[in-house]
Design a protein around this motif. Structure first.
Motif, PDB file in Angstrom:
ATOM      1  N   ASN A 272     -43.479 -31.860  48.763  1.00  0.00           N
ATOM      2  CA  ASN A 272     -43.463 -30.475  49.224  1.00  0.00           C
ATOM      3  C   ASN A 272     -43.588 -30.334  50.746  1.00  0.00           C
ATOM      4  O   ASN A 272     -43.806 -29.242  51.246  1.00  0.00           O
ATOM      5  CB  ASN A 272     -44.601 -29.703  48.555  1.00  0.00           C
ATOM      6  N   CYS A 290     -37.016 -28.765  51.501  1.00  0.00           N
ATOM      7  CA  CYS A 290     -37.948 -29.693  50.866  1.00  0.00           C
ATOM      8  C   CYS A 290     -37.710 -31.114  51.376  1.00  0.00           C
ATOM      9  O   CYS A 290     -36.583 -31.498  51.695  1.00  0.00           O
ATOM     10  CB  CYS A 290     -37.772 -29.683  49.337  1.00  0.00           C
ATOM     11  N   CYS A 297     -37.661 -24.975  49.367  1.00  0.00           N
ATOM     12  CA  CYS A 297     -39.031 -24.796  48.898  1.00  0.00           C
ATOM     13  C   CYS A 297     -39.547 -23.426  49.331  1.00  0.00           C
ATOM     14  O   CYS A 297     -39.248 -22.950  50.438  1.00  0.00           O
ATOM     15  CB  CYS A 297     -39.948 -25.877  49.473  1.00  0.00           C
ATOM     16  N   PHE A 299     -43.260 -21.530  49.682  1.00  0.00           N
ATOM     17  CA  PHE A 299     -44.711 -21.711  49.647  1.00  0.00           C
ATOM     18  C   PHE A 299     -45.372 -20.348  49.840  1.00  0.00           C
ATOM     19  O   PHE A 299     -45.247 -19.726  50.899  1.00  0.00           O
ATOM     20  CB  PHE A 299     -45.149 -22.679  50.740  1.00  0.00           C
ATOM     21  N   ILE A 306     -46.190 -23.398  45.128  1.00  0.00           N
ATOM     22  CA  ILE A 306     -44.910 -23.894  45.643  1.00  0.00           C
ATOM     23  C   ILE A 306     -43.886 -23.895  44.508  1.00  0.00           C
ATOM     24  O   ILE A 306     -44.123 -24.439  43.440  1.00  0.00           O
ATOM     25  CB  ILE A 306     -45.055 -25.314  46.215  1.00  0.00           C
ATOM     26  N   THR A 308     -39.346 -24.104  43.875  1.00  0.00           N
ATOM     27  CA  THR A 308     -38.145 -24.620  44.529  1.00  0.00           C
ATOM     28  C   THR A 308     -36.883 -24.044  43.911  1.00  0.00           C
ATOM     29  O   THR A 308     -36.865 -23.626  42.744  1.00  0.00           O
ATOM     30  CB  THR A 308     -38.071 -26.157  44.448  1.00  0.00           C
TER      31      THR A 308
END
Length: 460
Positions: A272, A290, A297, A299, A306, A308
């Motif tokens: 991550n 990422c 990604c 966050f 997290i 994706t």
């Protein structure tokens, strides 16, 4: 008898008093501490000023200019006559006559040159004398200002300053008004016209340690974070980062104080980890490439969660399709995350697109995913950065060390591409590692060689 004596005494006394008063003169001596005004000196200065003005009459000053103009015309005439002589083919019949005419012309031109030199030297001497006289008069006037007890000269100078300010105000009112300021968050749906600035230019708290990174403001911030700024610096080899810094104000970012450090992971790099400088924040979440994976990604800075969104399998990463210019490439810039009024976008390239830019919208939700995907004819290595504004993709290129140019646009609504924008803006550093548009304040946020810079964007 006694009464008559007293009358005589009072009569004598009154006569004595009257005579004493009449015999005494009443005088008052006035002493002034001020110097007498030098009237003669003022008259002398006035005479000198009149004489100086007569020396530099417009007729005398324009004499040299007239001589120069006359000499220029005579030279042009001589050039024409020489050209005619060169083209004549009369077997020498009139050649001698033409040469004699040219000889006379040259003699007159030499006389003009001598007269011009004499006039020029005279004007140089006149200029030197007038300069000395003006300097002397200026010094004498300053001395006379000491007698201006009522500060009349000072008031006159203040009035002149007010008149100049008033004239400047009139000029500004009559000038072309600046483009209207757009309300925060609105999208003009027009083409980009100018990039002005920079508006801000500052080093971050890291100094010049980390050349790659990004910064800005969240277009859709969380409650209470409307004025906050975020910063991501690639602290590992100018490639990776594992935390984001939040500042409560721009001054806090400049001073490097009052920040909140939010870690994404304890180790770097991991799955991550942030890879590459093209990072954005939107809706209280950080979007980035990422680590070592063709994915976006997300966050969440509040929940620390997290998620994706996968990109196509053959998407270029790890310097396969970075941004470049003739001198170098910006490492690990394969993925470019961007924001505009509609949300988050990502620009990338793949083998299937032959290195041309692909553009996908990142749809929000519990798990982000790619939405609409568009193909362009822009080869990714020919650009230095891309950014989105009102549904239009713009690309920049390196012009020189001081100039960057927005040269390309792709309208996601119509599919129309343009390569002729020619919108230049000033760089404060040689390279710009990341560039992103914020629709909430209509600014471009650039991270350039460790400096945080912003520009104002003007639309047609």
């Amino acid at each position: 008898m006694c009464l008559s004596k007293w009358k005589t005494f009072f009569l004598f006394l009154s006569l004595f008093i009257v005579q004493g008063v009449m015999a005494t003169d009443c005088a008052c001596e006035l002493t002034s501490g001020e110097k007498p005004f030098p009237k003669d000196k003022l008259l002398s200065m006035e005479t000198s000023a009149v004489a100086c003005n007569q020396k530099i009459q417009s007729a005398k000053v324009s004499e040299e200019a007239s001589l120069r103009l006359g000499l220029h015309k005579r030279l042009l005439q001589l050039q024409d006559e020489v050209s005619v002589l060169e083209q004549e083919d009369d077997g020498g019949l009139y050649g001698a006559v033409s040469l004699r005419i040219i000889e006379l012309e040259l003699a007159e031109i030499l006389q003009l040159i001598n007269r011009l030199n004499t006039t020029h030297n005279m004007h140089l001497s006149l200029s030197t004398n007038v300069t000395a006289t003006v300097q002397q008069l200026t010094e004498e006037l300053k001395q006379l200002e000491e007698f201006d007890q009522m500060q009349i000269i000072q008031k006159l100078e203040e009035n002149k300053g007010l008149q100049r300010s008033l004239a400047q105000c009139h000029e500004e009112l009559q000038a072309t008004p600046p483009p209207p300021t757009l309300p925060p968050g609105t999208c003009p749906r027009r083409r980009l016209a100018q990039v002005n600035g920079p508006s801000t230019y500052t080093i971050t708290e890291y100094g010049t340690s980390y050349y790659y990174g990004s910064w800005g403001q969240d277009p859709q911030p969380g409650p209470g974070r409307e004025n906050w700024y975020w910063l991501v610096a690639l602290t590992s080899s100018d490639v990776f980062a594992n935390y984001v810094l939040l500042y409560r104000s721009f001054s806090a970012l400049v001073a490097g104080v009052d920040s909140m450090v939010i870690s994404i992971s304890n180790d770097n790099p991991t799955t991550n980890t942030i890879q590459g400088p093209n990072v954005v924040m939107y809706g209280d979440a950080l979007y980035y490439g990422c680590y070592n994976t063709p994915s976006v990604c997300r966050f969440n800075v509040t929940s620390r969660e997290i998620t994706t969104a996968a990109l196509p399998a053959n998407t270029g990463i790890n310097n396969k399709f970075p941004f470049c210019h003739l001198g170098a490439c910006y490492v690990y810039t394969d993925l470019d995350l961007m924001t505009d009024d509609s949300g988050v976008w990502v620009a990338y390239a793949s083998e299937e697109s032959y290195g041309n830019v692909m553009l996908s919208q990142v749809e929000s939700g519990d798990v982000p995913k790619l939405g609409r995907t568009l193909k362009t004819s822009l080869h990714k290595r020919t650009a230095t950065n891309t950014f989105m504004a009102c549904g239009v993709l713009y690309a920049t290129r390196y012009v020189d060390k001081e100039t960057e140019e927005v040269f390309y646009s792709f309208d996601t609504r119509t599919g129309v591409e343009r390569y002729d924008l020619d919108i230049s803006f000033k760089k404060m550093q040689t390279n710009i590692q990341s560039l992103n548009y914020n629709p909430s304040d209509h600014r471009l946020y650039a991270y350039a060689n460790a400096y945080a810079i912003s520009y104002d964007v003007i639309f047609e």
